[in-house]
Design a protein around this motif. Structure first.
Motif, PDB file in Angstrom:
ATOM      1  N   ALA A 234      32.135  37.588  44.592  1.00 12.25           N
ATOM      2  CA  ALA A 234      32.724  36.314  45.033  1.00 12.25           C
ATOM      3  C   ALA A 234      32.601  35.312  43.890  1.00 12.25           C
ATOM      4  O   ALA A 234      31.493  35.051  43.396  1.00 12.25           O
ATOM      5  CB  ALA A 234      32.001  35.793  46.275  1.00 12.25           C
ATOM      6  N   VAL A 235      33.723  34.778  43.445  1.00 11.17           N
ATOM      7  CA  VAL A 235      33.749  33.900  42.275  1.00 11.17           C
ATOM      8  C   VAL A 235      34.418  32.582  42.674  1.00 11.17           C
ATOM      9  O   VAL A 235      35.579  32.558  43.105  1.00 11.17           O
ATOM     10  CB  VAL A 235      34.514  34.550  41.109  1.00 11.17           C
ATOM     11  N   ALA A 236      33.660  31.483  42.519  1.00 13.36           N
ATOM     12  CA  ALA A 236      34.207  30.157  42.845  1.00 13.36           C
ATOM     13  C   ALA A 236      33.672  29.138  41.856  1.00 13.36           C
ATOM     14  O   ALA A 236      32.534  29.239  41.394  1.00 13.36           O
ATOM     15  CB  ALA A 236      33.822  29.753  44.268  1.00 13.36           C
ATOM     16  N   SER A 237      34.492  28.171  41.543  1.00 15.66           N
ATOM     17  CA  SER A 237      34.126  27.160  40.554  1.00 15.66           C
ATOM     18  C   SER A 237      32.890  26.383  40.989  1.00 15.66           C
ATOM     19  O   SER A 237      32.755  26.003  42.169  1.00 15.66           O
ATOM     20  CB  SER A 237      35.301  26.186  40.354  1.00 15.66           C
ATOM     21  N   GLY A 238      31.973  26.194  40.019  1.00 12.06           N
ATOM     22  CA  GLY A 238      30.766  25.425  40.259  1.00 12.06           C
ATOM     23  C   GLY A 238      29.670  26.197  40.959  1.00 12.06           C
ATOM     24  O   GLY A 238      28.624  25.632  41.286  1.00 12.06           O
ATOM     25  N   LYS A 239      29.892  27.442  41.208  1.00 16.15           N
ATOM     26  CA  LYS A 239      28.899  28.266  41.898  1.00 16.15           C
ATOM     27  C   LYS A 239      28.491  29.464  41.036  1.00 16.15           C
ATOM     28  O   LYS A 239      29.184  29.820  40.080  1.00 16.15           O
ATOM     29  CB  LYS A 239      29.464  28.759  43.228  1.00 16.15           C
ATOM     30  N   THR A 240      27.356  30.045  41.421  1.00 15.77           N
ATOM     31  CA  THR A 240      26.955  31.291  40.770  1.00 15.77           C
ATOM     32  C   THR A 240      27.856  32.425  41.253  1.00 15.77           C
ATOM     33  O   THR A 240      28.514  32.319  42.292  1.00 15.77           O
ATOM     34  CB  THR A 240      25.492  31.657  41.096  1.00 15.77           C
ATOM     35  N   ILE A 241      27.876  33.501  40.472  1.00 17.25           N
ATOM     36  CA  ILE A 241      28.652  34.685  40.868  1.00 17.25           C
ATOM     37  C   ILE A 241      27.751  35.588  41.712  1.00 17.25           C
ATOM     38  O   ILE A 241      26.646  35.950  41.284  1.00 17.25           O
ATOM     39  CB  ILE A 241      29.152  35.474  39.640  1.00 17.25           C
ATOM     40  N   ARG A 242      28.230  35.924  42.876  1.00 18.91           N
ATOM     41  CA  ARG A 242      27.462  36.819  43.761  1.00 18.91           C
ATOM     42  C   ARG A 242      28.090  38.217  43.693  1.00 18.91           C
ATOM     43  O   ARG A 242      29.257  38.398  43.997  1.00 18.91           O
ATOM     44  CB  ARG A 242      27.482  36.310  45.191  1.00 18.91           C
ATOM     45  N   LEU A 243      27.256  39.201  43.274  1.00 18.34           N
ATOM     46  CA  LEU A 243      27.764  40.564  43.057  1.00 18.34           C
ATOM     47  C   LEU A 243      26.951  41.562  43.881  1.00 18.34           C
ATOM     48  O   LEU A 243      25.720  41.572  43.847  1.00 18.34           O
ATOM     49  CB  LEU A 243      27.668  40.933  41.570  1.00 18.34           C
TER      50      LEU A 243
ATOM     51  N   HIS B 278      36.234  44.832  45.642  1.00 16.87           N
ATOM     52  CA  HIS B 278      36.556  43.733  46.559  1.00 16.87           C
ATOM     53  C   HIS B 278      36.138  42.435  45.873  1.00 16.87           C
ATOM     54  O   HIS B 278      34.982  42.022  45.952  1.00 16.87           O
ATOM     55  CB  HIS B 278      35.819  43.898  47.886  1.00 16.87           C
ATOM     56  N   VAL B 279      37.082  41.809  45.189  1.00 19.18           N
ATOM     57  CA  VAL B 279      36.777  40.610  44.410  1.00 19.18           C
ATOM     58  C   VAL B 279      37.605  39.436  44.940  1.00 19.18           C
ATOM     59  O   VAL B 279      38.831  39.518  45.058  1.00 19.18           O
ATOM     60  CB  VAL B 279      37.076  40.838  42.912  1.00 19.18           C
ATOM     61  N   THR B 280      36.910  38.356  45.269  1.00 21.59           N
ATOM     62  CA  THR B 280      37.599  37.120  45.678  1.00 21.59           C
ATOM     63  C   THR B 280      37.402  36.085  44.572  1.00 21.59           C
ATOM     64  O   THR B 280      36.265  35.841  44.138  1.00 21.59           O
ATOM     65  CB  THR B 280      37.035  36.583  47.001  1.00 21.59           C
ATOM     66  N   VAL B 281      38.512  35.481  44.144  1.00 17.42           N
ATOM     67  CA  VAL B 281      38.468  34.582  42.985  1.00 17.42           C
ATOM     68  C   VAL B 281      39.293  33.327  43.285  1.00 17.42           C
ATOM     69  O   VAL B 281      40.432  33.411  43.761  1.00 17.42           O
ATOM     70  CB  VAL B 281      39.037  35.283  41.726  1.00 17.42           C
ATOM     71  N   GLU B 282      38.691  32.169  43.019  1.00 16.39           N
ATOM     72  CA  GLU B 282      39.462  30.922  43.095  1.00 16.39           C
ATOM     73  C   GLU B 282      40.357  30.828  41.860  1.00 16.39           C
ATOM     74  O   GLU B 282      40.066  31.408  40.816  1.00 16.39           O
ATOM     75  CB  GLU B 282      38.515  29.717  43.121  1.00 16.39           C
ATOM     76  N   GLU B 283      41.417  30.076  41.984  1.00 17.99           N
ATOM     77  CA  GLU B 283      42.319  29.903  40.843  1.00 17.99           C
ATOM     78  C   GLU B 283      41.713  28.959  39.812  1.00 17.99           C
ATOM     79  O   GLU B 283      40.873  28.123  40.126  1.00 17.99           O
ATOM     80  CB  GLU B 283      43.672  29.363  41.311  1.00 17.99           C
TER      81      GLU B 283
ATOM     82  N   LEU C 279      26.869  29.228  36.117  1.00 13.71           N
ATOM     83  CA  LEU C 279      27.749  28.565  37.074  1.00 13.71           C
ATOM     84  C   LEU C 279      29.191  28.673  36.582  1.00 13.71           C
ATOM     85  O   LEU C 279      29.493  28.338  35.423  1.00 13.71           O
ATOM     86  CB  LEU C 279      27.365  27.100  37.241  1.00 13.71           C
ATOM     87  N   VAL C 280      30.055  29.102  37.455  1.00  9.98           N
ATOM     88  CA  VAL C 280      31.461  29.294  37.086  1.00  9.98           C
ATOM     89  C   VAL C 280      32.099  27.934  36.753  1.00  9.98           C
ATOM     90  O   VAL C 280      31.885  26.950  37.464  1.00  9.98           O
ATOM     91  CB  VAL C 280      32.238  29.966  38.244  1.00  9.98           C
ATOM     92  N   GLU C 281      32.857  27.922  35.673  1.00 12.33           N
ATOM     93  CA  GLU C 281      33.479  26.678  35.196  1.00 12.33           C
ATOM     94  C   GLU C 281      34.956  26.626  35.586  1.00 12.33           C
ATOM     95  O   GLU C 281      35.575  27.649  35.871  1.00 12.33           O
ATOM     96  CB  GLU C 281      33.364  26.607  33.668  1.00 12.33           C
ATOM     97  N   ASN C 282      35.506  25.399  35.537  1.00 11.48           N
ATOM     98  CA  ASN C 282      36.955  25.262  35.641  1.00 11.48           C
ATOM     99  C   ASN C 282      37.577  25.642  34.311  1.00 11.48           C
ATOM    100  O   ASN C 282      37.035  25.351  33.232  1.00 11.48           O
ATOM    101  CB  ASN C 282      37.347  23.827  35.984  1.00 11.48           C
ATOM    102  N   ALA C 283      38.716  26.278  34.362  1.00  8.68           N
ATOM    103  CA  ALA C 283      39.380  26.718  33.140  1.00  8.68           C
ATOM    104  C   ALA C 283      39.970  25.513  32.418  1.00  8.68           C
ATOM    105  O   ALA C 283      40.695  24.714  33.022  1.00  8.68           O
ATOM    106  CB  ALA C 283      40.474  27.725  33.460  1.00  8.68           C
ATOM    107  N   LYS C 284      39.657  25.363  31.132  1.00  7.95           N
ATOM    108  CA  LYS C 284      40.217  24.281  30.341  1.00  7.95           C
ATOM    109  C   LYS C 284      41.498  24.729  29.656  1.00  7.95           C
ATOM    110  O   LYS C 284      42.405  23.928  29.452  1.00  7.95           O
ATOM    111  CB  LYS C 284      39.214  23.804  29.306  1.00  7.95           C
ATOM    112  N   LYS C 285      41.536  26.005  29.281  1.00  3.49           N
ATOM    113  CA  LYS C 285      42.751  26.535  28.653  1.00  3.49           C
ATOM    114  C   LYS C 285      43.231  27.751  29.446  1.00  3.49           C
ATOM    115  O   LYS C 285      43.909  27.614  30.445  1.00  3.49           O
ATOM    116  CB  LYS C 285      42.468  26.905  27.204  1.00  3.49           C
TER     117      LYS C 285
END
Length: 873
Positions: free
Chosen positions: A426-435, A484-489, A452-458
């Motif tokens: 599970a991958v979401a901005s501002g959070k740790t990655i849970r695997l 089974h991977v969930t990812v925010e844009e 902590l997952v960052e917002n994409a700058k480029k």
């Protein structure tokens, strides 16, 4: 309905062979520690290697069984129990075990350690398997001589797990019942040091006249190969298929395991189209064979069981000798298969010893010069020190290309299928990655990144990129079967962070797969180590039993249960003299000589037909009238009589044991002599008094105590013990030892005379009725042969045991009873003479405390003291 897939159990005598077994598809591997293993000559495993091997296997989903399957001397029991405790802690899946004393100790102190009954326990009937089950045995490795129908019967009656051998070397004797190596050279098969004297040359004689035989290796069986009948074994529901071969090289293990893995899977996938290819059969033949047999699974193989012409690896035929160059010492060979430098060959009829198993080809010539290889139809010259007649077959005993290929592939680590895992992230901005990573054995690990997952700058990190990195399991044993991977844009994760997270998760999963099998130490063993280890109390003698046994002698003083009681207080005042006899005439001789106790075995063995004897009456099997007279004569003399039960009793013949029990009740005999756990358990259940005989392999005080606690009135100690070793057992209860007679070296399902002298259709014409047969070895020692009414062969020692001069020492060691064994003795006068000599020796010692005038020289020549002074390795 699809049949259950059996476990494929592979051998390993070294770490290289172990890895080969695992990588080529074994479900389980059996191996030995450096001590207490029935393959003492194998390299075996150090403690460090054992733990590494178990971890290696468990990581890959493979089980490990450790063999602690030798008989234990008194001073070894404690260390063996400590070894079991350590093996339990490091995660051993089961112990393959033989010693009854160690079994009883492990059930008391290590109750959660799975035990498998070794084939050395000679379990071959339902009653024996049930007895083992009640002892806490989870699986039984049945005797190789059991047929498929008998195996089904045992499984149906007991419900216990069954393990059988499906490939590899066979013993001519029932395992656990062979003393041939022991008494010839002091190397005990029961202790893991068999010298394989059955693979030596023997000659067959009848009434002093040599019988011409095809081949001289008369006790050497072929190797087992069940590929063609594998489907029937699978359908029988046998849990484990075992390959023999802890002494074999890793390449052998690799090749045999690979082929049987393929065949089992092939049958399970489609039983109707099961087959064995020519290539598969040839590889098995090339790896090692003495000729192949399906053993006893489907029919009695008779002469087809034996490899009498060559006891070593035959390999495969690869050419024919067409000539010999004396000047260059080369044989000329026309090839029917490819041959290469580095291959090994054996030449039939060459003027060399068969023990020279073959020659590795270091040079080879064709035409005018040397060649590296040659093909079918080519003629080559090979340097050879010995002449070989033209027309002789040349065998390839070592295929270098095959062996190199098996070695390379096994060491590559790429053969075994990867273990599928599911990966969830599970991958979401501002959070740790849970695997989470989970395998199909319910092992799962969940970790979180520190990052902590960052917002994409480029450039954002795509879901596809994350899945690709997480599924890169590389050289690990895993493969990503589900993602089974969930990812925010519009998020960004450095590739290094994904790799690090994946690596940590896989490492934890590996550790979990290994650590889940480890066990914590048990407090129960501390009580043993703190003092209970030496507290095997003397088993009390039942007063009524002893009074019954000593009808004409003084009754014993009251016997206490305390360990401090002296031997004299606990034993009958007068040691008993037992004599085993096999006819009424022998019984009369024993009684006349002064026997206290008769073991009566009329009808167990065939005898040569004498003049005037009707062939139809020879079987007899000890008619009721004979047994009635035996009991009457014995009781009239004021003595005791026990009926001998056969050492081996398959399920279909168990009714014969019931008949013997009925005779005990009807005729008022004192009980029976039992030699296997099945008849022991049955006698106990039916409340028939019994004495436990030496084939039960009573080697230490723990086994002795166990047998007596199971209800035995007395136990006959193993003839492999020394006088000093006997002392530690005999002081703890009513013990008997054999002091005279030809010890039985083996009992075999294969009748040698029937196999050699039967007709062309393999039918037996009972040649054992035509006279007395003996085997003569290369040193001209003569070993008498006896056949019983189940057509089994009994091989007796070349010399009779005689301990007449040492009666005082034996009695001072606390032995309750001395036994004269008359197996092979037909003359009742001789039986009377021997019995009287021992009667006088016992009585003289009891009256004077000294040795009497009797000695073995007065009884004849060529005696042995067996193991009483030399012991066994």
């Amino acid at each position: 309905m699809k049949p259950e897939k059996p476990e494929l159990l592979a051998p390993a005598g070294s770490m290289e062979a172990f890895i080969a077994a695992v990588e080529n598809g074994a479900d389980a591997v059996y191996l030995g520690a450096r001590a207490f293993s029935a393959r003492g000559y194998a390299s075996n495993f150090s403690e460090k290697e054992l733990e590494e091997a178990i971890d290696y296997a468990h990581l890959r989903g493979v089980k490990v069984y450790v063999t602690v399957n030798t008989l234990l001397k008194e001073e070894e029991v404690e260390n063996a129990l400590k070894l079991l405790s350590w093996l339990r802690e490091i995660g051993t899946d089961a112990i393959i075990i033989q010693d009854l004393g160690l079994i009883s100790l492990s059930r008391q102190y290590l109750p959660d350690l799975p035990l498998h009954a070794s084939t050395q326990m000679t379990l071959h009937n339902s009653e024996g398997a049930e007895f083992a089950k009640k002892m806490g045995i989870e699986r039984v490795v049945l005797s190789r001589e059991c047929s498929l129908e008998e195996i089904k019967m045992i499984k149906e009656k007991t419900g216990t797990e069954i393990e059988v051998f499906i490939h590899g070397a066979l013993c001519i004797s029932y395992s656990g019942q062979c003393l041939l190596s022991s008494l010839i050279g002091g190397r005990s098969g029961n202790r893991g040091f068999c010298a394989q004297p059955c693979r030596k040359k023997y000659r067959l004689y009848c009434e002093g006249k040599q019988i011409k035989t095809t081949g001289s290796y008369l006790l050497s069986p072929k190797d087992l190969n069940t590929t063609s009948g594998l489907g029937a074994l699978i359908e029988a529901g046998i849990e484990s298929f075992k390959i023999e071969g802890r002494m074999k090289r890793p390449e052998y293990v690799a090749g045999v395991v690979r082929i049987y893995r393929r065949l089992i899977d092939r049958y399970i996938a489609n039983p109707a189209e099961y087959y064995v290819s020519e290539e598969e059969q040839e590889i098995l033949t090339q790896l090692f064979n003495r000729g192949f047999t399906q053993g006893y699974f489907f029919e009695k193989p008779r002469q087809e069981l034996m490899s009498r012409e060559n006891p070593h690896n035959r390999g495969v035929p690869m050419g024919t000798v067409t000539g010999y160059d004396r000047r260059l010492n080369r044989i000329r060979v026309k090839l029917s298969r490819h041959l290469r430098l580095g291959d090994g060959i054996m030449v039939e009829n060459a003027e060399t010893r068969p023990e020279d198993k073959g020659k590795i080809i270091s040079s080879m010539y064709a035409g005018k010069g040397p060649v590296y290889s040659a093909g079918v139809g080519d003629t080559v010259e090979i340097p050879f020190d010995s002449r070989a007649p033209s027309g002789s077959t040349v065998y390839r005993t070592h295929d270098k290309m095959l062996m190199d290929s098996l070695k390379k592939e096994s060491e590559s680590g790429s053969l075994r299928p990867k273990i599928p895992v599911s990966i969830t992230a599970a991958v979401a901005s501002g959070k740790t990655i849970r695997l989470e990573v989970k395998d199909r054995d319910s092992n799962a690990v969940t970790i979180e990144s520190e990052y902590l997952v960052e917002n994409a700058k480029k450039q954002p990190t795509s879901k596809a990129r994350i899945e690709k990195q997480l599924s890169k399991l590389g050289n690990t044993i895993f493969e990503a079967a589900e993602l089974h991977v969930t990812v925010e844009e519009d998020i960004f994760i450095p590739v290094g962070q994904l790799n690090e997270l994946r690596t940590k998760a896989i490492e934890q999963l590996e550790n979990l797969r290994i650590s889940r099998w480890k066990r914590k130490p048990l407090d129960t063993l501390q009580s043993y180590e703190s003092g209970e280890k030496g507290s095997v109390d003397r088993v009390p003698v039942d007063r009524a039993q002893v009074e019954n046994e000593s009808t004409t002698r003084e009754s014993v003083e009251k016997v206490g249960q305390e360990a401090e009681k002296t031997v004299q207080e606990c034993l009958p005042i007068h040691p008993m003299l037992s004599v085993s006899v096999y006819s009424l005439e022998g019984l009369e001789g024993a009684l006349a000589g002064g026997a206290d106790r008769i073991y009566f075995g009329e009808g167990l063995f065939r005898r040569p037909v004498t003049t005037g004897q009707e062939k139809g009456s020879e079987k007899g099997k000890g008619s009721g009238a004979v047994f009635e007279k035996a009991v009457s004569e014995t009781q009239k003399a004021g003595k005791n009589i026990y009926f001998i039960t056969p050492k081996l009793v398959k399920d279909p013949r168990m009714e014969s044991i019931e008949k013997i029990f009925s005779r005990v009740r009807e005729l008022g005999a004192n009980g029976v002599l039992v030699s296997n756990l099945g008849t022991l358990g049955l006698a106990k259940a039916e409340k028939i008094p019994f004495i436990a005989d030496s084939p039960l392999n009573i080697f230490n005080s723990r086994t002795f105590a166990f047998i007596l606690q199971e209800g035995a009135q007395m136990a006959v100690i193993s003839p492999e013990l020394t006088l000093e070793e006997l002392k530690s057992i005999a002081s703890r209860g009513p013990a008997e030892c054999i002091v005279y007679g030809r010890l039985e070296l083996m009992e075999s399902e294969h009748c040698l005379t029937g196999g050699l002298l039967g007709n062309n259709k393999g039918q037996c014409s009972a040649p054992c009725r035509s006279g007395k047969f003996t085997l003569v070895d290369e040193k001209n020692y003569e070993f008498p042969l006896l056949m019983d009414y189940e057509c089994r062969m009994h091989l007796l020692n070349s010399r009779s045991l005689c301990m007449l001069e040492y009666v005082p020492e034996i009695l001072e060691n606390g032995v309750s009873s001395l036994r004269v064994e008359t197996l092979g003795m037909d003359n009742p006068d001789e039986i009377q003479k021997v019995t009287r000599a021992y009667r006088k020796a016992i009585d003289t010692y009891l009256e004077t405390g000294k040795q009497g005038p009797e000695n073995c020289e007065k009884l004849g020549k060529g005696f042995t003291t067996g193991h009483y002074f030399r012991g066994v390795q």
